[in-house]
Structures are given as structure tokens and as C-alpha cells.
Design a protein around this motif. Structure first.
Motif, mmCIF file in Angstrom:
data_model
loop_
_atom_site.group_PDB
_atom_site.id
_atom_site.type_symbol
_atom_site.label_atom_id
_atom_site.label_comp_id
_atom_site.label_asym_id
_atom_site.label_seq_id
_atom_site.Cartn_x
_atom_site.Cartn_y
_atom_site.Cartn_z
ATOM 1 N N MET A 162 44.081 -49.726 -9.169
ATOM 2 C CA MET A 162 43.730 -48.384 -9.584
ATOM 3 C C MET A 162 42.213 -48.201 -9.441
ATOM 4 O O MET A 162 41.453 -49.098 -9.760
ATOM 5 N N ALA A 163 41.815 -47.047 -8.957
ATOM 6 C CA ALA A 163 40.396 -46.754 -8.788
ATOM 7 C C ALA A 163 40.031 -45.536 -9.627
ATOM 8 O O ALA A 163 40.819 -44.607 -9.750
ATOM 9 N N ARG A 164 38.844 -45.557 -10.200
ATOM 10 C CA ARG A 164 38.360 -44.440 -11.011
ATOM 11 C C ARG A 164 37.180 -43.784 -10.312
ATOM 12 O O ARG A 164 36.278 -44.446 -9.831
ATOM 13 N N TYR A 165 37.224 -42.454 -10.302
ATOM 14 C CA TYR A 165 36.171 -41.643 -9.701
ATOM 15 C C TYR A 165 35.678 -40.628 -10.730
ATOM 16 O O TYR A 165 36.400 -40.279 -11.669
ATOM 17 N N PHE A 166 34.454 -40.118 -10.503
ATOM 18 C CA PHE A 166 33.839 -39.163 -11.423
ATOM 19 C C PHE A 166 33.278 -37.976 -10.664
ATOM 20 O O PHE A 166 32.872 -38.099 -9.508
ATOM 21 N N THR A 167 33.216 -36.816 -11.354
ATOM 22 C CA THR A 167 32.609 -35.616 -10.778
ATOM 23 C C THR A 167 31.291 -35.328 -11.488
ATOM 24 O O THR A 167 31.037 -35.825 -12.587
ATOM 25 N N GLN A 168 30.472 -34.459 -10.879
ATOM 26 C CA GLN A 168 29.228 -34.041 -11.517
ATOM 27 C C GLN A 168 29.488 -33.130 -12.711
ATOM 28 O O GLN A 168 28.599 -32.899 -13.518
ATOM 29 N N ASP A 169 30.726 -32.621 -12.825
ATOM 30 C CA ASP A 169 31.104 -31.787 -13.973
ATOM 31 C C ASP A 169 31.694 -32.631 -15.107
ATOM 32 O O ASP A 169 32.247 -32.081 -16.066
ATOM 33 N N HIS A 170 31.627 -33.950 -14.985
ATOM 34 C CA HIS A 170 32.022 -34.895 -16.032
ATOM 35 C C HIS A 170 33.533 -35.026 -16.209
ATOM 36 O O HIS A 170 34.014 -35.285 -17.315
ATOM 37 N N GLU A 171 34.281 -34.869 -15.115
ATOM 38 C CA GLU A 171 35.689 -35.236 -15.130
ATOM 39 C C GLU A 171 35.813 -36.630 -14.522
ATOM 40 O O GLU A 171 34.990 -37.043 -13.717
ATOM 41 N N TRP A 172 36.857 -37.334 -14.927
ATOM 42 C CA TRP A 172 37.205 -38.593 -14.277
ATOM 43 C C TRP A 172 38.628 -38.473 -13.744
ATOM 44 O O TRP A 172 39.411 -37.664 -14.230
ATOM 45 N N ILE A 173 38.923 -39.259 -12.724
ATOM 46 C CA ILE A 173 40.278 -39.333 -12.193
ATOM 47 C C ILE A 173 40.575 -40.786 -11.859
ATOM 48 O O ILE A 173 39.799 -41.447 -11.161
ATOM 49 N N ASP A 174 41.666 -41.287 -12.423
ATOM 50 C CA ASP A 174 42.171 -42.617 -12.085
ATOM 51 C C ASP A 174 43.239 -42.426 -11.024
ATOM 52 O O ASP A 174 44.201 -41.670 -11.249
ATOM 53 N N VAL A 175 43.090 -43.079 -9.885
ATOM 54 C CA VAL A 175 44.019 -42.899 -8.785
ATOM 55 C C VAL A 175 44.859 -44.157 -8.602
ATOM 56 O O VAL A 175 44.329 -45.255 -8.474
ATOM 57 N N ASP A 176 46.174 -43.944 -8.613
ATOM 58 C CA ASP A 176 47.128 -45.020 -8.384
ATOM 59 C C ASP A 176 48.100 -44.508 -7.325
ATOM 60 O O ASP A 176 48.966 -43.675 -7.629
ATOM 61 N N GLY A 177 47.917 -44.941 -6.086
ATOM 62 C CA GLY A 177 48.740 -44.426 -4.996
ATOM 63 C C GLY A 177 48.405 -42.966 -4.743
ATOM 64 O O GLY A 177 47.261 -42.617 -4.488
ATOM 65 N N GLU A 178 49.414 -42.097 -4.869
ATOM 66 C CA GLU A 178 49.206 -40.664 -4.644
ATOM 67 C C GLU A 178 49.124 -39.886 -5.949
ATOM 68 O O GLU A 178 49.161 -38.655 -5.947
ATOM 69 N N THR A 179 49.013 -40.589 -7.078
ATOM 70 C CA THR A 179 48.953 -39.939 -8.387
ATOM 71 C C THR A 179 47.581 -40.139 -9.011
ATOM 72 O O THR A 179 47.042 -41.250 -9.004
ATOM 73 N N GLY A 180 47.027 -39.062 -9.532
ATOM 74 C CA GLY A 180 45.748 -39.131 -10.230
ATOM 75 C C GLY A 180 45.905 -38.683 -11.667
ATOM 76 O O GLY A 180 46.597 -37.702 -11.948
ATOM 77 N N THR A 181 45.295 -39.408 -12.584
ATOM 78 C CA THR A 181 45.251 -39.025 -13.992
ATOM 79 C C THR A 181 43.848 -38.514 -14.267
ATOM 80 O O THR A 181 42.872 -39.202 -13.975
ATOM 81 N N VAL A 182 43.744 -37.288 -14.815
ATOM 82 C CA VAL A 182 42.466 -36.592 -14.969
ATOM 83 C C VAL A 182 42.114 -36.424 -16.443
ATOM 84 O O VAL A 182 42.970 -36.117 -17.282
ATOM 85 N N GLY A 183 40.831 -36.596 -16.744
ATOM 86 C CA GLY A 183 40.332 -36.347 -18.096
ATOM 87 C C GLY A 183 38.850 -36.018 -18.030
ATOM 88 O O GLY A 183 38.276 -35.916 -16.951
ATOM 89 N N ILE A 184 38.249 -35.839 -19.203
ATOM 90 C CA ILE A 184 36.798 -35.643 -19.248
ATOM 91 C C ILE A 184 36.154 -36.934 -19.737
ATOM 92 O O ILE A 184 36.772 -37.722 -20.442
ATOM 93 N N THR A 185 34.918 -37.130 -19.353
ATOM 94 C CA THR A 185 34.229 -38.372 -19.673
ATOM 95 C C THR A 185 33.805 -38.421 -21.140
ATOM 96 O O THR A 185 33.753 -37.400 -21.828
ATOM 97 N N ASP A 186 33.474 -39.613 -21.575
ATOM 98 C CA ASP A 186 32.975 -39.796 -22.934
ATOM 99 C C ASP A 186 31.679 -39.003 -23.123
ATOM 100 O O ASP A 186 31.453 -38.413 -24.177
ATOM 101 N N TYR A 187 30.857 -38.950 -22.080
ATOM 102 C CA TYR A 187 29.623 -38.159 -22.146
ATOM 103 C C TYR A 187 29.963 -36.693 -22.421
ATOM 104 O O TYR A 187 29.351 -36.046 -23.278
#
Length: 123
Positions: A1-26
Motif C-alpha cells: 500500500m502506498a500513501r500520497y498527500f495533496t497540498q490541500d492536506h488530503e491523504w490517499i492510501d492506494v491498494d491496487g485500484e482502490t484508494g482510501t481518502v482522509g484529511i491529514t493530522d495537520y
């Protein structure tokens, strides 16, 4: 699983073709106490940059942007009764929605954890 971040402070964990999205602790720290989360419905089609979710806090309402395009496959139902999970567990149990990725190449424009930490340090 890989985690990515946006400049708007969202994160996405990617597992295959599925992403789980949330906002960062910041982000949750900037918002303060979360009082309500307006979640997208399963089946909603999103384009990267759409705002399918709103997080209400004692300070403000804040849009959450889709880090990638795709179809919402699930929202975190636990947040309906416990929106404070976004505060206490922002980057795990406080996830917002899951999405089926339409184009994995969109991940290339996002930051890894080290780049995100550098970005936040400069704010």
C-alpha cells in the motif's frame, strides 16, 4: 500500500485500484473540534479536484477535495455518529471515503510523506 498527500492536506492510501481518502493530522489540527462530516454517497463519480465532502468544525466548514478521479465505493459510516474520529484518528480510523481509481497516473502529481512533511514545515 502506498500513501500520497495533496497540498490541500488530503491523504490517499492506494491498494491496487482502490484508494482510501482522509484529511491529514495537520488539517484536523487547523480545523479544531470536528462536529459533522458530510460524506459522499457510494456511486458518486468524482473528477480530481472535486469537493465531495465537507468537514464542519467549531472554527469553520472546510471542503475536502478528491485527490484522484474515480467512483466512490464506500463512505466511513462511523463518522455519522462519531465525527470526532477525524480529530482523534485522522490518518487511520477517521478516513472519509474509498474510491475506485479511474486513472492511477493521477497519483504522479501527489506528494509522498517526506515531501508532504517538508511542505507543511514551510507553511
Amino acid at each position: 500500500m502506498a500513501r500520497y498527500f495533496t497540498q490541500d492536506h488530503e491523504w490517499i492510501d492506494v491498494d491496487g485500484e482502490t484508494g482510501t481518502v482522509g484529511i491529514t493530522d495537520y488539517a484536523q489540527g487547523q480545523l479544531g473540534d470536528i462536529t459533522y462530516v458530510d460524506l459522499p454517497s457510494a456511486g458518486t463519480t468524482l473528477k480530481k479536484g472535486d469537493a465531495p465532502c465537507v468537514v464542519d468544525s467549531v472554527k469553520a466548514a472546510s471542503d475536502v477535495y478528491a485527490p484522484v478521479s474515480g467512483e466512490v465505493i464506500e463512505a466511513n459510516a462511523a463518522l455519522e455518529d462519531q465525527p470526532e474520529l477525524v480529530n482523534t484518528d485522522a490518518e487511520t480510523g477517521g478516513w472519509l471515503f474509498r474510491i475506485h481509481l479511474a486513472d492511477a497516473a493521477e497519483l504522479d502529481g501527489l506528494m509522498n510523506e517526506a515531501a508532504y512533511k517538508d511542505y507543511v514545515a514551510g507553511l
